[in-house]
Design a protein around this motif. Structure first.
Motif, PDB file in Angstrom:
ATOM      1  N   LEU A 194      27.934 -12.478  30.962  1.00 25.39           N
ATOM      2  CA  LEU A 194      27.802 -11.828  29.657  1.00 25.39           C
ATOM      3  C   LEU A 194      26.827 -12.570  28.750  1.00 25.39           C
ATOM      4  O   LEU A 194      26.096 -11.950  27.961  1.00 25.39           O
ATOM      5  N   THR A 195      26.782 -13.891  28.844  1.00 24.73           N
ATOM      6  CA  THR A 195      25.878 -14.667  27.999  1.00 24.73           C
ATOM      7  C   THR A 195      24.428 -14.262  28.214  1.00 24.73           C
ATOM      8  O   THR A 195      23.634 -14.182  27.266  1.00 24.73           O
ATOM      9  N   LEU A 196      24.066 -13.971  29.456  1.00 19.66           N
ATOM     10  CA  LEU A 196      22.703 -13.539  29.754  1.00 19.66           C
ATOM     11  C   LEU A 196      22.432 -12.165  29.146  1.00 19.66           C
ATOM     12  O   LEU A 196      21.328 -11.892  28.668  1.00 19.66           O
ATOM     13  N   ASP A 197      23.446 -11.304  29.126  1.00 17.76           N
ATOM     14  CA  ASP A 197      23.291  -9.993  28.482  1.00 17.76           C
ATOM     15  C   ASP A 197      23.022 -10.158  26.984  1.00 17.76           C
ATOM     16  O   ASP A 197      22.182  -9.447  26.413  1.00 17.76           O
ATOM     17  N   LEU A 198      23.732 -11.077  26.353  1.00 17.32           N
ATOM     18  CA  LEU A 198      23.538 -11.314  24.925  1.00 17.32           C
ATOM     19  C   LEU A 198      22.126 -11.836  24.661  1.00 17.32           C
ATOM     20  O   LEU A 198      21.474 -11.442  23.677  1.00 17.32           O
ATOM     21  N   LEU A 199      21.642 -12.719  25.532  1.00 17.46           N
ATOM     22  CA  LEU A 199      20.286 -13.240  25.405  1.00 17.46           C
ATOM     23  C   LEU A 199      19.266 -12.110  25.500  1.00 17.46           C
ATOM     24  O   LEU A 199      18.315 -12.043  24.696  1.00 17.46           O
ATOM     25  N   MET A 200      19.439 -11.218  26.447  1.00 20.73           N
ATOM     26  CA  MET A 200      18.494 -10.130  26.634  1.00 20.73           C
ATOM     27  C   MET A 200      18.539  -9.138  25.476  1.00 20.73           C
ATOM     28  O   MET A 200      17.519  -8.586  25.064  1.00 20.73           O
ATOM     29  N   SER A 201      19.718  -8.895  24.949  1.00 19.88           N
ATOM     30  CA  SER A 201      19.848  -8.018  23.787  1.00 19.88           C
ATOM     31  C   SER A 201      19.117  -8.605  22.588  1.00 19.88           C
ATOM     32  O   SER A 201      18.402  -7.896  21.862  1.00 19.88           O
ATOM     33  N   ASP A 202      19.285  -9.902  22.381  1.00 17.24           N
ATOM     34  CA  ASP A 202      18.593 -10.572  21.278  1.00 17.24           C
ATOM     35  C   ASP A 202      17.073 -10.514  21.455  1.00 17.24           C
ATOM     36  O   ASP A 202      16.325 -10.526  20.465  1.00 17.24           O
ATOM     37  N   ALA A 203      16.624 -10.459  22.709  1.00 15.41           N
ATOM     38  CA  ALA A 203      15.188 -10.405  22.982  1.00 15.41           C
ATOM     39  C   ALA A 203      14.627  -8.987  22.879  1.00 15.41           C
ATOM     40  O   ALA A 203      13.417  -8.785  23.052  1.00 15.41           O
ATOM     41  N   GLY A 204      15.501  -8.011  22.605  1.00  8.19           N
ATOM     42  CA  GLY A 204      15.049  -6.643  22.397  1.00  8.19           C
ATOM     43  C   GLY A 204      15.083  -5.745  23.618  1.00  8.19           C
ATOM     44  O   GLY A 204      14.539  -4.637  23.594  1.00  8.19           O
TER      45      GLY A 204
END
Length: 310
Positions: A282-292
């Motif tokens: 999930l942490t990687l998903d949050l990173l990708m969401s923050d990156a747009g």
């Protein structure tokens, strides 16, 4: 022994007929292998409790698969799919083996018997058991079509799990030679569903090749590396990871369609399992969401509240 991983240019130069196009699910351990991986990944995980619950559900899937024997397509249906370059067992056809509903109840019973059931989970199981056939089929239609607003995030993983059992049963018994070539990118040639993630495999005929794993039937289809598994673009592809995290897991993003899917490398982690590793990162998903970027498709066992979420 050193494993050799081919780079994309080498793969492109090979005779395509020499690359195994399809990996069908091996029914004797398909779900049990995933359950073991989920339990391993649950330790020290921010959603560890949920991952363990899904491991219990996946254990139930393996048990249900051993008793599942859905109706196979007719030779006429197979020939029609081949002629039109369509999936051989289309999930969105509106037709499915009715035994999927019995599988759902079997999964609910297994999860309930596996251990203490919290009140919230008990309510979810009760809600599923209270639905009549028409309601269940309507929910299955919505899940398969990814109509998020029509499905409760708490019940969707159980409905999807039951559907996975039926389609995995079918996919495991298909003759690989009957599977058509499907033109649309990001579509499973067996059932037409989107992939959950991809994996670069090692060993034997699959050495160094990347496969996308279908989120419904578990079939894996070969896709050339450094190519978007959503829109087929080779432009603007980038890879993202968590510093200090699992080196075998990356998010492959595409600037053409602004989506991403995760990719795992068996040379760095032999036990990588596409759906399990995707769910537990999930942490990687949050990173990708923050990156747009947005997910190209949800994880089948973690349903989003709104389109574009996990």
């Amino acid at each position: 022994m050193t494993q050799r991983i081919l780079d994309p240019q080498q793969i492109e130069s090979l005779d395509p007929s020499a690359i195994p196009r399809i990996r069908l699910p091996e029914r004797f351990a398909f779900f049990s292998t995933r359950a073991v991986r989920l339990r391993h990944l649950a330790d020290h995980n921010p959603i560890g409790g949920y991952v363990r619950l899904m491991a219990a559900l996946v254990d139930a899937q393996q048990e249900a698969l051993e008793h599942c024997s859905a109706s196979m397509p007719s030779r006429e249906a197979i020939a029609n799919a081949q002629h039109h370059c369509m999936p051989i067992l289309p999930a969105l056809s509106g037709e499915r083996d009715p035994q999927w509903r019995a599988v759902l109840l079997r999964l609910a019973d297994h999860v309930e018997a596996a251990g203490a059931v919290a009140p919230a989970l008990a309510n979810v199981l009760a809600e599923l058991r209270a639905m009549d056939e028409a309601q269940l089929d309507a929910q299955a239609d919505a899940v398969l079509a990814q109509r998020y607003a029509e499905v409760a995030p708490a019940t969707a993983p159980f409905i999807m799990a039951a559907l996975q059992v039926v389609w995995t049963d079918l996919a495991s018994r298909i003759d690989e030679r009957d599977i058509p070539y499907v033109d649309a990118p990001g579509v499973c040639p067996v059932c037409g569903s989107p992939p959950v993630a991809s994996i670069v495999r090692i060993g034997g005929a699959y050495q160094g090749y990347r496969y996308v794993q279908c989120g419904l039937c578990g079939t894996e289809a070969h896709v050339v590396r450094v190519k978007c598994t959503n829109c087929d673009s080779t432009k603007g592809i980038a890879y993202h990871g968590i510093e200090g995290g699992n080196a075998a897991l990356k998010a492959e993003s595409c600037d053409e369609c602004q989506t991403y899917r995760k990719i795992g490398y068996q040379e760095k982690d032999l036990d990588f399992e596409p759906l399990a590793d995707d769910l537990a990162s999930l942490t990687l998903d949050l990173l990708m969401s923050d990156a747009g970027y947005r997910r190209a498709s949800p994880n089948p066992l973690l349903w989003p509240d709104v389109p574009g979420d996990r």
